[in-house]
Scaffold this active site. Structure first.
Site, PDB file in Angstrom:
ATOM      1  N   ARG A   8       0.804  -1.222   0.000  1.00 50.09           N
ATOM      2  CA  ARG A   8       0.000   0.000   0.000  1.00 50.09           C
ATOM      3  C   ARG A   8       0.843   1.279   0.000  1.00 50.09           C
ATOM      4  NH1 ARG A   8      -3.603  -1.911   4.988  1.00 50.09           N
ATOM      5  NH2 ARG A   8      -1.860  -3.379   5.163  1.00 50.09           N
ATOM      6  N   GLN A  66      13.165 -14.254   5.125  1.00 51.31           N
ATOM      7  CA  GLN A  66      11.892 -14.920   4.850  1.00 51.31           C
ATOM      8  C   GLN A  66      11.643 -14.828   3.349  1.00 51.31           C
ATOM      9  OE1 GLN A  66       8.393 -12.807   6.013  1.00 51.31           O
ATOM     10  NE2 GLN A  66       7.042 -14.571   5.833  1.00 51.31           N
ATOM     11  N   ASP A  95       6.397  -2.060  11.362  1.00 49.06           N
ATOM     12  CA  ASP A  95       5.712  -0.878  10.844  1.00 49.06           C
ATOM     13  C   ASP A  95       4.866  -0.183  11.910  1.00 49.06           C
ATOM     14  OD1 ASP A  95       3.695  -2.739  11.057  1.00 49.06           O
ATOM     15  OD2 ASP A  95       2.843  -2.376   9.065  1.00 49.06           O
ATOM     16  N   GLY A 130      -6.746  -6.521  12.918  1.00 51.81           N
ATOM     17  CA  GLY A 130      -7.269  -7.787  13.430  1.00 51.81           C
ATOM     18  C   GLY A 130      -8.134  -7.494  14.656  1.00 51.81           C
ATOM     19  N   LYS A 341      32.184  27.857   3.091  1.00 50.42           N
ATOM     20  CA  LYS A 341      32.482  26.422   3.114  1.00 50.42           C
ATOM     21  C   LYS A 341      33.892  26.201   3.612  1.00 50.42           C
ATOM     22  CE  LYS A 341      34.715  24.124   0.444  1.00 50.42           C
ATOM     23  NZ  LYS A 341      35.473  23.486  -0.642  1.00 50.42           N
ATOM     24  N   TYR A 356      31.521  34.711  -1.481  1.00 53.11           N
ATOM     25  CA  TYR A 356      31.880  33.302  -1.281  1.00 53.11           C
ATOM     26  C   TYR A 356      33.203  33.216  -0.541  1.00 53.11           C
ATOM     27  CZ  TYR A 356      33.289  28.493  -2.179  1.00 53.11           C
ATOM     28  OH  TYR A 356      33.703  27.199  -2.021  1.00 53.11           O
ATOM     29  N   ASN A 367      36.805  42.811   7.048  1.00 54.66           N
ATOM     30  CA  ASN A 367      35.590  43.214   6.353  1.00 54.66           C
ATOM     31  C   ASN A 367      35.711  42.746   4.906  1.00 54.66           C
ATOM     32  OD1 ASN A 367      33.497  44.674   5.017  1.00 54.66           O
ATOM     33  ND2 ASN A 367      33.380  45.935   6.860  1.00 54.66           N
ATOM     34  N   ASN A 376      38.908  29.142  -5.112  1.00 58.19           N
ATOM     35  CA  ASN A 376      39.621  28.112  -4.340  1.00 58.19           C
ATOM     36  C   ASN A 376      39.916  26.860  -5.150  1.00 58.19           C
ATOM     37  OD1 ASN A 376      36.801  27.739  -4.404  1.00 58.19           O
ATOM     38  ND2 ASN A 376      36.902  26.321  -2.687  1.00 58.19           N
TER      39      ASN A 376
HETATM   40  C1  UD1 Z   1      -1.113  -7.214  11.253  1.00 63.00           C
HETATM   41  C2  UD1 Z   1      -1.954  -8.211  12.054  1.00 63.00           C
HETATM   42  C3  UD1 Z   1      -3.244  -7.539  12.491  1.00 63.00           C
HETATM   43  C4  UD1 Z   1      -2.921  -6.293  13.313  1.00 63.00           C
HETATM   44  C5  UD1 Z   1      -1.974  -5.360  12.540  1.00 63.00           C
HETATM   45  C6  UD1 Z   1      -1.504  -4.268  13.455  1.00 63.00           C
HETATM   46  C7  UD1 Z   1      -1.468 -10.443  11.149  1.00 63.00           C
HETATM   47  C8  UD1 Z   1      -1.946 -11.539  10.287  1.00 63.00           C
HETATM   48  N1  UD1 Z   1      -2.244  -9.358  11.215  1.00 63.00           N
HETATM   49  O1  UD1 Z   1      -1.861  -6.888  10.090  1.00 63.00           O
HETATM   50  O2  UD1 Z   1      -4.014  -8.428  13.252  1.00 63.00           O
HETATM   51  O3  UD1 Z   1      -4.120  -5.622  13.652  1.00 63.00           O
HETATM   52  O4  UD1 Z   1      -0.821  -6.073  12.076  1.00 63.00           O
HETATM   53  O5  UD1 Z   1      -0.692  -3.329  12.795  1.00 63.00           O
HETATM   54  O6  UD1 Z   1      -0.420 -10.560  11.774  1.00 63.00           O
HETATM   55  N2  UD1 Z   1       5.601  -9.086   7.579  1.00 63.00           N
HETATM   56  C9  UD1 Z   1       6.623  -9.984   7.384  1.00 63.00           C
HETATM   57  N3  UD1 Z   1       6.425 -11.041   6.534  1.00 63.00           N
HETATM   58  C10 UD1 Z   1       5.236 -11.255   5.909  1.00 63.00           C
HETATM   59  C11 UD1 Z   1       4.194 -10.327   6.122  1.00 63.00           C
HETATM   60  C12 UD1 Z   1       4.399  -9.268   6.978  1.00 63.00           C
HETATM   61  O7  UD1 Z   1       7.709  -9.817   7.934  1.00 63.00           O
HETATM   62  O8  UD1 Z   1       5.143 -12.230   5.175  1.00 63.00           O
HETATM   63  C13 UD1 Z   1       5.829  -7.930   8.482  1.00 63.00           C
HETATM   64  C14 UD1 Z   1       5.648  -6.601   7.783  1.00 63.00           C
HETATM   65  O9  UD1 Z   1       6.876  -6.135   7.284  1.00 63.00           O
HETATM   66  C15 UD1 Z   1       5.129  -5.717   8.913  1.00 63.00           C
HETATM   67  C16 UD1 Z   1       4.412  -6.669   9.840  1.00 63.00           C
HETATM   68  O10 UD1 Z   1       4.870  -7.979   9.510  1.00 63.00           O
HETATM   69  O11 UD1 Z   1       6.189  -5.099   9.604  1.00 63.00           O
HETATM   70  C17 UD1 Z   1       2.897  -6.594   9.700  1.00 63.00           C
HETATM   71  O12 UD1 Z   1       2.534  -6.933   8.385  1.00 63.00           O
HETATM   72  P1  UD1 Z   1       1.301  -6.276   7.651  1.00 63.00           P
HETATM   73  O13 UD1 Z   1       1.143  -6.936   6.342  1.00 63.00           O
HETATM   74  O14 UD1 Z   1       1.404  -4.811   7.671  1.00 63.00           O
HETATM   75  O15 UD1 Z   1       0.097  -6.756   8.614  1.00 63.00           O
HETATM   76  P2  UD1 Z   1      -1.299  -6.063   8.818  1.00 63.00           P
HETATM   77  O16 UD1 Z   1      -2.163  -6.380   7.676  1.00 63.00           O
HETATM   78  O17 UD1 Z   1      -1.109  -4.647   9.180  1.00 63.00           O
HETATM   79 CA    CA Z   2       0.531  -3.200   9.118  1.00 60.68          CA
END
Ligand code: UD1
Ligand code: CA
Length: 449
Positions: A8, A66, A95, A130, A341, A356, A367, A376
């Site tokens: 997004r 991952q 995030d 969630g 600078k 400058y 002055n 320079n």
């Molecule tokens: C997630 C939660 C949700 C919660 C929300 C809060 C899950 C399934 N959902 O949703 O319940 O309300 O956070 O902010 O956990 N990431 C990985 N690997 C992946 C997918 C995601 O490392 O395969 C990391 C992302 O980089 C991010 C974090 O996990 O830092 C959350 O992922 P994101 O896809 O933003 O989850 P939400 O949909 O926000």
């Molecule tokens: Ca998120």
């Protein structure tokens, strides 16, 4: 967890590297984490892994890849082999940048290696999050927004993305996750129902301040969060006595340290580490990076600083540019359209207009006239200009470095100085003015016919 693409955000840059108050989102999380003194910290990387790992170089964390990214549960699966013992594992979203270390601490303490504890918040608009599904008061599970029924979507109590789990059970639970849901992802949040089924205590820890747990998923949320962070920083500065003309028009992207009676006008940006001494006044629209400004100095509007040092009582601007290595002594004056600078100006030196000074050493009370410059750079190398104390450089001079102007010398306006100028004397290097007697200005010929 920092492996997600952040679809997004609609950006090539991994989401956790987008900046909030000048620092990547992930760095905010790790900085708060550091205070926990955890035995080990793992960062799950995936989308843009090289880039993310590069920014973490030298930090005491282990990065775990991952590939591909199949959801938050799948992310934790990658770390499971590195989790041992029967302690507590804290899982955080990369995030959610403003989660305080005190809250992380409370979450871990509440689990204490036994319970599964979810950090929750009540949101007026819970969409995207969630939902915490309860049976009476007991938590039954978490349902993701996309999988929730219309009734469940009305639940305003949401999971913030932070939980503390008993390590041994966590390993087992994430191993058993399935992806039969709306997004075909392995949801970490599905472990909640597993814990409930096993009779492991599941509790929630509600946070009062929603700002602490807001996640960043798109540019709008990032910008909204930026304003919240800036507001907090502005309030902290004001409670320390700093007078801000408008707390809504200040951006601090790093550390700003202020003495007493500091005044900052609107629309100033501070980056890196900036120090303002007692009584410093900053005019509107200044950008100041990694700079120290000593007591009583006054900065006039639209002035730009990078790695400069400004002495006590100096006056700089408006529209001045102080580049790296600009070192102004006390009471120095730098006026409009002056660029400095890698140059040292001693006490009371003045360059008030259109000038400058690069790679220069300027003595006390010099002055430096309007339109004068140090040449320079010879096209290959930089050279130094040394100007002794009490020198008067007239307007529109070119000092061709390397060159030295002796103490108390005067350089006539319009001079190009390529050789050292002796102390205490007037040096002029320009064509003599002559007047041609009897010269007549040409007149336009009359057209014939
Ligand atoms: C997630 C939660 C949700 C919660 C929300 C809060 C899950 C399934 N959902 O949703 O319940 O309300 O956070 O902010 O956990 N990431 C990985 N690997 C992946 C997918 C995601 O490392 O395969 C990391 C992302 O980089 C991010 C974090 O996990 O830092 C959350 O992922 P994101 O896809 O933003 O989850 P939400 O949909 O926000
Ligand atoms: Ca998120």
């Amino acid at each position: 967890m920092a492996a997600g693409k952040g679809t997004r955000m609609k950006s090539e840059r991994p989401k956790v590297l987008h900046r909030l108050a000048g620092r990547p989102l992930l760095q905010h999380v790790l900085a708060s984490c550091a205070a926990l003194k955890a035995e080990r910290t793992h960062v799950v990387t995936g989308f843009g892994a090289e880039q993310v790992e590069q920014t973490l170089a030298g930090q005491p964390v282990r990065c775990v890849r991952q590939e591909p990214q199949l959801g938050t549960g799948h992310a934790v699966q990658q770390v499971a082999p590195f989790l041992d013992g029967d302690g507590t594992t804290l899982i955080l979203n990369g995030d959610v940048p403003l989660l305080a270390s005190a809250t992380m601490q409370r979450l871990a303490a509440a689990s204490n290696g036994g319970a599964l504890v979810l950090l929750t918040v009540e949101l007026a608009d819970p969409s995207g999050y969630g939902r915490i599904v309860r049976d009476g008061t007991a938590v039954r599970g978490i349902v993701e927004h996309k999988d929730a029924t219309p009734t469940q979507r009305r639940i305003r109590e949401v999971y913030t993305g932070a939980m503390a789990a008993p390590t041994a059970q966590l390993r087992r639970w994430v191993g058993a996750l399935r992806n039969d849901n709306a997004q075909h992802e392995y949801y970490l949040t599905d472990i909640v129902a597993m814990a409930v089924a096993e009779g492991v205590p599941v509790t929630t820890l509600p946070v009062g301040d929603e700002t602490e747990v807001l996640g960043i998923n798109d540019p709008l949320q990032l910008a909204d969060m930026e304003r919240r962070v800036q507001r907090r920083q502005a309030e902290a500065l004001m409670s320390g006595g700093v007078r801000l003309a408008d707390p809504a028009r200040l951006d601090v992207r790093g550390e700003l340290h202020c003495g007493r009676d500091v005044e900052i006008d609107v629309n100033c940006v501070f980056e890196g580490r900036v120090e303002l001494g007692d009584g410093v006044r900053i005019g509107a629209h200044c950008v100041i990076r990694d700079t120290v400004i000593e007591a009583g100095a006054e900065i006039l509007p639209f002035t730009d600083f990078t790695r400069a040092h400004i002495g006590a009582g100096a006056q700089v601007g408006p529209f001045a540019r102080l580049r790296p290595g600009a070192d102004l002594g006390p009471e120095v004056h730098i006026g409009n359209f002056v660029e400095v600078k890698n140059a040292t100006l001693a006490r009371g030196a003045k360059a008030n207009h259109l000038a400058y000074l690069g790679d220069a050493t300027v003595g006390e009370r010099v002055n430096y006239g309007a339109g004068s410059i140090t040449a320079n750079y010879d096209g290959a190398n930089k050279h130094r200009t040394v100007i002794g104390a009490n020198v008067h450089v007239g307007s529109n001079c070119v000092l061709v470095a390397p060159v030295t102007v002796g103490e108390g010398a005067t350089i006539g306006a319009g001079s190009t100085i390529g050789k050292d100028a002796p102390a205490g004397q007037l040096t002029v290097a320009r064509a003599r003015q002559t007047t041609i007697a009897g010269w007549a200005r040409p007149v336009k010929k009359k057209e014939k016919g």
